[in-house]
Motif scaffolding. Structure first.
Motif, PDB file in Angstrom:
ATOM      1  N   UNK A   3      46.054  47.493  39.430  1.00 28.58           N
ATOM      2  CA  UNK A   3      45.998  48.617  40.492  1.00 28.58           C
ATOM      3  C   UNK A   3      45.311  48.479  41.677  1.00 28.58           C
ATOM      4  N   UNK A   4      44.032  47.805  41.531  1.00 28.24           N
ATOM      5  CA  UNK A   4      43.186  47.714  42.797  1.00 28.24           C
ATOM      6  C   UNK A   4      43.952  46.624  43.555  1.00 28.24           C
ATOM      7  N   UNK A   5      44.543  45.322  43.067  1.00 24.76           N
ATOM      8  CA  UNK A   5      45.244  44.504  43.651  1.00 24.76           C
ATOM      9  C   UNK A   5      46.414  45.213  44.325  1.00 24.76           C
ATOM     10  N   UNK A   6      47.231  45.847  43.890  1.00 22.96           N
ATOM     11  CA  UNK A   6      48.190  46.176  44.638  1.00 22.96           C
ATOM     12  C   UNK A   6      47.930  47.153  45.679  1.00 22.96           C
ATOM     13  N   UNK A   7      46.643  48.043  45.437  1.00 23.28           N
ATOM     14  CA  UNK A   7      46.272  48.800  46.540  1.00 23.28           C
ATOM     15  C   UNK A   7      45.509  48.269  47.670  1.00 23.28           C
ATOM     16  N   UNK A   8      45.177  46.778  47.339  1.00 25.99           N
ATOM     17  CA  UNK A   8      44.441  45.970  48.209  1.00 25.99           C
ATOM     18  C   UNK A   8      42.901  46.193  48.249  1.00 25.99           C
ATOM     19  N   UNK A   9      42.384  46.926  47.274  1.00 30.52           N
ATOM     20  CA  UNK A   9      40.847  47.147  47.219  1.00 30.52           C
ATOM     21  C   UNK A   9      40.187  46.182  46.800  1.00 30.52           C
ATOM     22  N   UNK A  13      40.854  39.681  44.490  1.00 29.61           N
ATOM     23  CA  UNK A  13      40.959  38.766  43.189  1.00 29.61           C
ATOM     24  C   UNK A  13      40.569  39.310  41.978  1.00 29.61           C
ATOM     25  N   UNK A  14      41.344  39.184  40.752  1.00 30.07           N
ATOM     26  CA  UNK A  14      40.995  39.741  39.492  1.00 30.07           C
ATOM     27  C   UNK A  14      40.426  38.662  38.568  1.00 30.07           C
ATOM     28  N   UNK A  15      39.660  38.912  37.617  1.00 29.79           N
ATOM     29  CA  UNK A  15      39.189  38.068  36.427  1.00 29.79           C
ATOM     30  C   UNK A  15      39.219  38.940  35.059  1.00 29.79           C
ATOM     31  N   UNK A  16      40.158  38.719  34.381  1.00 28.46           N
ATOM     32  CA  UNK A  16      40.380  39.692  33.196  1.00 28.46           C
ATOM     33  C   UNK A  16      40.821  38.894  31.845  1.00 28.46           C
ATOM     34  N   UNK A  17      41.087  39.772  30.753  1.00 22.30           N
ATOM     35  CA  UNK A  17      41.461  39.258  29.566  1.00 22.30           C
ATOM     36  C   UNK A  17      42.911  39.305  29.416  1.00 22.30           C
ATOM     37  N   UNK A  18      43.689  39.908  30.291  1.00 23.91           N
ATOM     38  CA  UNK A  18      45.033  39.840  30.229  1.00 23.91           C
ATOM     39  C   UNK A  18      45.884  39.333  31.446  1.00 23.91           C
ATOM     40  N   UNK A  19      47.235  38.810  31.184  1.00 26.16           N
ATOM     41  CA  UNK A  19      47.886  38.198  32.415  1.00 26.16           C
ATOM     42  C   UNK A  19      49.021  39.258  32.705  1.00 26.16           C
ATOM     43  N   UNK A  20      49.039  39.473  33.683  1.00 25.30           N
ATOM     44  CA  UNK A  20      49.893  40.829  34.382  1.00 25.30           C
ATOM     45  C   UNK A  20      51.603  40.217  34.277  1.00 25.30           C
ATOM     46  N   UNK A  21      52.171  41.281  33.800  1.00 20.28           N
ATOM     47  CA  UNK A  21      53.924  41.014  33.721  1.00 20.28           C
ATOM     48  C   UNK A  21      54.607  41.471  35.082  1.00 20.28           C
ATOM     49  N   UNK A  22      53.796  41.940  36.199  1.00 17.74           N
ATOM     50  CA  UNK A  22      54.372  42.220  37.329  1.00 17.74           C
ATOM     51  C   UNK A  22      54.501  41.074  38.175  1.00 17.74           C
ATOM     52  N   UNK A  23      55.791  41.048  38.658  1.00 18.16           N
ATOM     53  CA  UNK A  23      56.147  39.755  39.465  1.00 18.16           C
ATOM     54  C   UNK A  23      55.437  39.885  40.871  1.00 18.16           C
ATOM     55  N   UNK A  24      54.616  40.972  41.252  1.00 16.39           N
ATOM     56  CA  UNK A  24      54.257  41.029  42.472  1.00 16.39           C
ATOM     57  C   UNK A  24      52.605  40.512  42.489  1.00 16.39           C
ATOM     58  N   UNK A  25      52.453  40.173  41.224  1.00 16.57           N
ATOM     59  CA  UNK A  25      51.120  39.549  40.875  1.00 16.57           C
ATOM     60  C   UNK A  25      51.348  38.295  40.394  1.00 16.57           C
ATOM     61  N   UNK A  26      50.401  37.403  40.770  1.00 11.30           N
ATOM     62  CA  UNK A  26      50.412  35.766  40.219  1.00 11.30           C
ATOM     63  C   UNK A  26      49.061  35.733  39.317  1.00 11.30           C
ATOM     64  N   UNK A  27      48.952  34.578  38.475  1.00  9.54           N
ATOM     65  CA  UNK A  27      47.774  34.404  37.615  1.00  9.54           C
ATOM     66  C   UNK A  27      47.895  32.868  37.085  1.00  9.54           C
ATOM     67  N   UNK A  28      46.462  32.493  36.695  1.00  7.75           N
ATOM     68  CA  UNK A  28      46.208  31.438  36.315  1.00  7.75           C
ATOM     69  C   UNK A  28      45.441  31.750  35.009  1.00  7.75           C
ATOM     70  N   UNK A  29      45.761  31.127  33.912  1.00  8.28           N
ATOM     71  CA  UNK A  29      44.884  31.120  32.567  1.00  8.28           C
ATOM     72  C   UNK A  29      43.695  30.065  32.764  1.00  8.28           C
ATOM     73  N   UNK A  30      42.312  30.908  32.854  1.00  9.65           N
ATOM     74  CA  UNK A  30      41.371  29.962  32.807  1.00  9.65           C
ATOM     75  C   UNK A  30      40.591  29.553  31.569  1.00  9.65           C
ATOM     76  N   UNK A  31      40.544  30.093  30.674  1.00  9.46           N
ATOM     77  CA  UNK A  31      39.850  29.636  29.515  1.00  9.46           C
ATOM     78  C   UNK A  31      40.835  30.244  28.286  1.00  9.46           C
TER      79      UNK A  31
END
Length: 325
Positions: free
Chosen positions: A135-141, A144-162
């Motif tokens: 949500x914060x990425x979409x709002x521009x606040x 970058x994000x670092x979390x436990x889940x990958x998004x399913x929204x095409x507006x967001x991209x991701x890389x698996x780190x670990x």
């Protein structure tokens, strides 16, 4: 009064000559003199007085020159700062992160590499769940994000780190620590602690589903958000918890041990996420490059080289001439 008036005035003050000032400013003397006359009339003071074949500043002119230099320096600094932010050399990048991620190593390594790449850009780390990050990425606040889940929204991209195997953390005095092999059925009478469902909804579902698949109902006595409190409760033998193997290595507990659960096949991954439209923004691009540099998964991945057109043609010819069985 415009900035060009200040620039003209400061140049004349430094050269102490209208003629020499025209050479530096690439302007003829007549319009330059007119600009300075307009400036004096607007201010209501005389800034120059004759001095031999040149001019010198009046007392009012000297005071105004000092202020004018400061104004021009401030404007130049403001322009440089704006360009620096636009080019990703300055400013502050906000990263949202899962609270447990800081112990895993990849996030701290990412931050270190990014600081080396762009030392003048500050970083602000804000704890938030993966869903909150999206949500914060979409709002521009956040950038970058670092979390436990990958998004399913095409507006967001991701890389698996670990990617780490999920196992069991128990006290060294706990009976399970003495077992050579631990299975889910060994946990049926145990008090189990988990991290909050709202932070790790999929992990909860995966653990409960895996146990039920073996005909076992886990006795989850509490959900503990604070990791130190969770570890403390395990150490005193009050309960057991599920934890990633790398996490247990990163936070060594002399009074606890990590054990694999043979019939629990769950991996915990961590992801960096960004808004797809921001991928070419200088700061976001630097964060992505830093993530690629430190990710153990991306470093292990084999590189794929594109074949040249000539190579592709040779392969097609070979496939046409090779005998079919």
């Amino acid at each position: 009064m415009e900035l060009r008036h200040l620039r003209y005035f400061v140049t004349i003050a430094e050269e102490q000559s209208f003629r020499r000032a025209t050479t530096r400013l690439h302007i003829s003397q007549s319009p330059l003199s007119r600009q300075m006359k307009d400036l004096e009339e607007e201010m209501g003071v005389e800034l120059f007085e004759p001095a031999g074949r040149g001019i010198k500043l009046t007392a009012a002119g000297r005071a105004f020159a000092e202020r004018a230099r400061g104004i021009l320096a401030s404007v130049e600094a403001a322009v440089d700062e704006a360009k620096g932010i636009a080019e990703g050399r300055l400013g502050t990048a906000v990263i949202g992160f899962e609270t447990g991620a800081t112990f895993m190593g990849a996030l701290s390594s990412l931050v270190a590499v990014f600081r080396r790449r762009i030392p003048r850009v500050g970083l602000q780390l804000v704890p938030m769940s993966s869903v909150e990050q999206w949500t914060a990425l979409q709002q521009g606040t956040i950038a970058f994000g670092y979390g436990a889940y990958a998004p399913s929204d095409d507006a967001l991209s991701y890389l698996e780190m670990t990617r780490d195997r999920l196992g069991l953390l128990v006290s060294r005095e706990h009976r399970l620590s003495r077992l050579e092999k631990i299975r889910l059925r060994d946990l049926e009478r145990e008090r189990v602690l988990l991290q909050p469902r709202q932070l790790y909804p999929r992990l909860h579902a995966d653990i409960i589903t895996a146990a039920r698949g073996k005909g076992i109902t886990l006795h989850v006595t509490a959900e503990v958000a604070d990791l130190e409190a969770l570890l403390a409760l395990v150490v005193v033998g009050d309960a057991v918890t599920f934890l990633a193997e790398k996490f247990s290595e990163a936070v060594p507990q002399p009074s606890s041990v990590w054990r694999p659960v043979e019939d629990l096949h769950i991996n915990l991954s961590e992801f960096v996420t960004w808004r797809t439209a921001d991928a070419d923004a200088p700061v976001v691009r630097a964060l992505i490059e830093s993530a690629r540099e430190v990710s153990p998964i991306l470093q292990r991945a084999p590189s794929r080289k594109r074949s040249s057109p000539a190579t592709k043609r040779r392969r097609r010819r070979r496939s046409k001439t090779s005998p079919r069985s």
